[in-house]
Design an enzyme around this catalytic site. Structure first.
Site, mmCIF file in Angstrom:
data_model
loop_
_atom_site.group_PDB
_atom_site.id
_atom_site.type_symbol
_atom_site.label_atom_id
_atom_site.label_comp_id
_atom_site.label_asym_id
_atom_site.label_seq_id
_atom_site.Cartn_x
_atom_site.Cartn_y
_atom_site.Cartn_z
ATOM 1 N N LYS A 145 90.963 -24.924 -21.968
ATOM 2 C CA LYS A 145 91.528 -24.971 -23.320
ATOM 3 C C LYS A 145 91.718 -26.404 -23.797
ATOM 4 C CE LYS A 145 93.810 -20.489 -22.767
ATOM 5 N NZ LYS A 145 95.083 -19.779 -22.465
ATOM 6 N N GLY A 152 89.186 -21.037 -16.236
ATOM 7 C CA GLY A 152 90.297 -20.394 -16.908
ATOM 8 C C GLY A 152 90.902 -21.274 -17.982
ATOM 9 N N SER A 153 92.209 -21.233 -18.096
ATOM 10 C CA SER A 153 92.887 -21.880 -19.226
ATOM 11 C C SER A 153 92.870 -23.403 -19.180
ATOM 12 C CB SER A 153 94.333 -21.380 -19.301
ATOM 13 O OG SER A 153 94.362 -20.007 -19.631
ATOM 14 N N THR A 154 92.489 -24.013 -18.066
ATOM 15 C CA THR A 154 92.368 -25.473 -18.067
ATOM 16 C C THR A 154 91.294 -25.922 -19.063
ATOM 17 O OG1 THR A 154 90.791 -25.435 -16.215
ATOM 18 C CG2 THR A 154 93.136 -25.692 -15.677
#
Length: 482
Positions: free
Chosen positions: A216, A212-214
């Protein structure tokens, strides 16, 4: 001698010669292979004929051996706080073999490793005293992670960024290896292997999931290193919402009110703007994103610490829409908690990744060093400037963004939350992620932690990286800095 007798004699002689050749071949060339064969009962008897060496945490053994009541296997393995340390030790079973450190160092622990033998021992074949395996695990960090995960299904890894020492490897639900160490543990084995929650899977090292957004952080690092953006405070070219290239699919952000349109990298990390990083991944192209991911450790199928971790994957052969989704840690991107801890560790350590390892030394029965593992064996991942900028943005996430539950009084804490979709059409409960680092200026202590909560039993609407994973990371980081 008549013809029939002569022919019979020749045949018998040939058979005797063939038997002698075969016996010579077995003794001269196949003896070691047969002796080492997994199914050679004598090896198992010899292994459990006496107490084995130990796996040691902070100077205290977490393994042991006890005398059995009957049979030809005199001793069986025992474990102290077995469920707590199972992701580190693995198990040693008289029936089902060995895993994790028990498997990697089996020859040292049972005394058969050639490094344990002096020349006379090697000549006479005398069995030597077993050795011990000294780990880098910090029991306070391990316990903090295990207690904080509690009844949740998930995992956590903590690393010292400067040395690469692995301070904790936590996986829940867990199991007690003592219950499957003997010869009459078939019922326990069936229960464990048949459990739908898979307690014997090491989720920290061997179950890659969408990060997920980790992820990014990896995309942001690629953008800064490539020069796509000069700093984390430069405004990006990012529409909100963002239509995935060559599709009618519209990508939005978790919060409609978040200032994600043309947001800076700092703001985009603070509010976890999907639109910014999806567009950024397309601008960079999958090859540049993959190159950065691989520098951090993705796609490494030989990640040994010394237990081999499953490879975290950044996919190939994507179209632009899929590349956009990869930029927010979705599509076919997968990562282990170990991998995401490595990302934070490299940024915390000024852009240098110290090779993670959870064994410091292997010693013989008298404490003499057989093998040692170097601390701080580093590789440059990103520049010092890029690391400093991303640390600053991660601090913003914790101080005034989506990761406020990771704050530690008096310490510098940076992090990134993630909530990853899974299941067909995202019909499964999302995974809650948090990757972070913490530094105590007064003591100089540092730690990087990654946590994933696979299933907490919470309602879907209550699943978030800050709500579920960040508090676990906070407790582990606090324990490491104490």
């Amino acid at each position: 001698m008549n013809k029939t007798i002569r022919h019979t004699a020749v045949i018998c002689l040939g058979m005797v010669l063939a038997l002698m050749v075969r016996a010579t071949w077995v003794q001269a060339y196949e003896a070691k292979a047969l002796a080492d064969d997994t199914y050679n009962r004598r090896n198992v008897i010899a292994r459990y004929a006496r107490p084995q060496g130990d796996i040691v945490v902070a100077g205290a053994p977490v393994t042991g051996s006890r005398k059995t009541d009957s049979g030809d296997l005199a001793y069986e393995r025992t474990y102290t706080d077995g469920a707590l340390y199972a992701p580190v030790t693995g198990f040693s079973s008289q029936v089902y073999g060995s895993t994790q450190l028990e498997g990697v160092y089996q020859d040292v622990l049972d005394g058969t490793d050639t490094l344990l033998k002096n020349p006379l021992d090697a000549l006479t074949g005398r069995q030597t005293e077993p050795g011990d395996v000294l780990t880098t695990i910090d029991p306070s960090v391990q316990r903090a992670g295990y207690a904080a995960l509690g009844g949740k299904k998930g995992a956590a890894v903590a690393i010292d960024p400067k040395t690469g020492r692995v301070l904790a490897v936590v996986s829940t639900p867990s199991y007690d290896p003592t219950k499957i160490s003997g010869t009459a543990d078939g019922t326990a084995w069936k229960q464990l292997t048949g459990d739908a929650d898979k307690p014997m899977v090491n989720r920290a090292l061997r179950q890659p999931l969408p990060p997920g957004s980790t992820f990014k952080l990896v995309v942001a690092a690629a953008a800064l290193e490539d020069g796509l953006y000069g700093s984390v405070d430069e405004r990006t070219a990012s529409p909100d919402p963002y239509t995935l290239p060559h599709t009618a699919t519209v990508l939005t952000n978790e919060s409609a009110s978040a200032p994600c349109e043309n947001a800076t990298i700092r703001t985009a990390l603070r509010y976890s703007c999907n639109t910014v990083f999806a567009k950024m991944a397309v601008q960079l192209g999958q090859s540049k994103v993959r190159a950065m991911a691989e520098k951090f450790g993705f796609d490494d199928s030989e990640q040994d610490m010394p237990v081999r971790a499953s490879a975290s994957v950044y996919p190939s052969g994507m179209d632009d829409a899929q590349t956009a989704l990869s930029g927010i840690g979705q599509f076919d991107v997968t990562a282990t908690p170990l991998q995401m801890a490595m990302v934070s560790a490299a940024l915390a350590n000024d852009g240098l990744l110290a090779a993670p390892h959870m064994v410091s030394e292997v010693v013989d029965g008298h404490g003499g060093t057989l093998r040692s593992y170097q601390d701080g064996d580093t590789t440059r991942i990103v520049s010092s400037a890029t690391a400093a900028q991303l640390r600053g943005a991660m601090v913003t996430v914790v101080e005034d963004g989506t990761g406020t539950n990771a704050k530690i009084a008096g310490a510098e804490v940076g992090g990134k939350t993630g909530t990853a979709q899974h299941g067909v059409a995202n019909d499964g409960t999302p995974y809650a992620w948090f990757t972070s680092y913490a530094k105590d200026a007064s003591s100089g202590a540092e730690v990087a932690v990654a946590v994933v909560v696979e299933d907490s039993g919470a309602a879907r609407s209550e699943v978030s990286g800050n709500g579920l994973a960040a508090p676990i990371a906070q407790k582990m980081m606090a324990a490491a800095l104490t």
